[in-house]
Design an enzyme around this catalytic site. Structure first.
Site, PDB file in Angstrom:
ATOM      1  N   HIS A  62      37.682  26.587  44.120  1.00  0.00           N
ATOM      2  CA  HIS A  62      38.672  26.715  43.050  1.00  0.00           C
ATOM      3  C   HIS A  62      38.536  28.122  42.475  1.00  0.00           C
ATOM      4  O   HIS A  62      37.696  28.908  42.936  1.00  0.00           O
ATOM      5  CB  HIS A  62      38.481  25.642  41.975  1.00  0.00           C
ATOM      6  CG  HIS A  62      37.193  25.743  41.218  1.00  0.00           C
ATOM      7  ND1 HIS A  62      35.961  25.561  41.811  1.00  0.00           N
ATOM      8  CD2 HIS A  62      36.932  26.008  39.900  1.00  0.00           C
ATOM      9  CE1 HIS A  62      35.012  25.694  40.905  1.00  0.00           C
ATOM     10  NE2 HIS A  62      35.571  25.985  39.742  1.00  0.00           N
ATOM     11  N   ASP A  66      33.614  32.218  37.927  1.00  0.00           N
ATOM     12  CA  ASP A  66      32.247  32.224  38.460  1.00  0.00           C
ATOM     13  C   ASP A  66      32.169  31.830  39.926  1.00  0.00           C
ATOM     14  O   ASP A  66      31.103  31.919  40.534  1.00  0.00           O
ATOM     15  CB  ASP A  66      31.340  31.310  37.622  1.00  0.00           C
ATOM     16  CG  ASP A  66      31.849  29.878  37.542  1.00  0.00           C
ATOM     17  OD1 ASP A  66      33.048  29.673  37.317  1.00  0.00           O
ATOM     18  OD2 ASP A  66      31.018  28.951  37.690  1.00  0.00           O
TER      19      ASP A  66
END
Length: 307
Positions: A62, A66
């Site tokens: 996704h 991060d």
């Protein structure tokens, strides 16, 4: 294929710590090298842990920062190394828009082709000797898990049976092991099923990405050799897990138990558990009784062939 090796480049959730980098997992599949997510600093971790840079494809679970911002520097490093052949980037929508922005950030042009592919639940990416299957999961944004599934292998070759049938040693043995029939000098035909045991299943590796425990991952991980599942929180942070659409270690263990996986590795730890993951391990252990570990940066493991 024979080699299936994982190297954890980053095992921290949301922010790096002194001991854990952001999400990244390198998977060596024979001669292929794949990345699953590429958090900031992933390329330094690849140097540190010796994975090499001959990456064929990157699969993003996704597009929270991060999990993908490390691709910017990584691609530029590949260019500085003189790479010329294409790299393939896969991820859920809006992969094309976000990765296009990342690829073209700055003034340097790329010296090699970059192919961006948007994938969704149910898609299959065929590879040489295996495939990467795409699984939709339950996160705050569009997110995926991935199942790396090895092609089935022929059954064991029965040498004595082949000799009894008069098959000469050498190339004929190889043909039969590859599933090809062999015609002998006397005109008889020996078929693979005459000298091979039952076909053997290939290995399966499932990487959950960021997700609440969900039925889709349980289905994808049925009888998997290894499930790598996020375990951001502990039991006393259940409310936070629900709020952020992450999993607790206990929930990861429950997914592994329900799926009947052969081994479970926990990753994506909140900084609260950075250097003391024993609580997470213990809570997952109450749900799952098979081989279980908490990943750390540099943790490397190989999946043996199935008998």
């Amino acid at each position: 294929m024979s080699l299936l090796r994982l190297t954890f480049l980053g095992t921290s959730a949301a922010q790096p710590t002194l001991h854990r980098n952001l999400s990244g997992l390198a998977v060596k599949v024979d001669t292929d090298l794949l990345l699953f997510d590429c958090g900031e600093g992933s390329q330094r971790q690849m140097v540190r842990f010796g994975t090499g840079f001959t990456v064929d494809a990157v699969f993003f679970t996704h597009f929270h920062a991060d999990h993908y911002l490390g691709i910017i520097g990584f691609l530029r490093t590949l260019g500085m190394m003189g790479r010329e052949h294409a790299i393939h980037l896969y991820g859920p929508p809006p992969a094309r828009r976000l990765l296009h922005q990342a690829v073209h950030l700055g003034l340097e042009s790329m010296s090699f082709p970059i192919e961006i592919h948007e994938v969704k639940d149910g898609d299959v990416v065929p590879r040489n000797g295996y495939s990467v299957q795409v699984v939709g999961v339950d996160h705050r944004i569009n997110a995926l898990a991935y199942a790396l599934v090895e092609d089935g292998r022929p059954g064991r070759f029965h040498l004595e049976k082949a000799k009894e049938l008069g098959v000469p040693p050498g190339p004929s043995f190889g043909k039969l092991q590859k599933g090809e029939a062999v015609t002998l000098e006397d005109g008889r035909t020996v078929r693979p099923e005459d000298v091979l045991g039952p076909a053997r299943a290939g290995r399966k590796l499932v990487i959950s990405g960021d997700t609440r425990p969900c039925a889709a991952v349980v289905r994808a991980a049925k009888d998997a050799d290894l499930l790598v599942h996020e375990s951001t929180f502990s039991d006393d942070e259940q409310a936070r897990a629900l709020e952020t659409h992450h999993s607790t270690a206990r929930e990861a263990g429950r997914v592994a138990r329900e799926a009947g996986v052969h081994r479970l590795v926990l990753t994506h730890l909140s900084s609260r558990h950075d250097t003391e993951p024993a609580k997470l391990l213990a809570q997952a252990r109450e749900e799952y009784k098979g081989p279980l570990e908490v990943a750390y940066d540099g943790f490397t493991l190989e999946l043996p062939l199935r008998d």
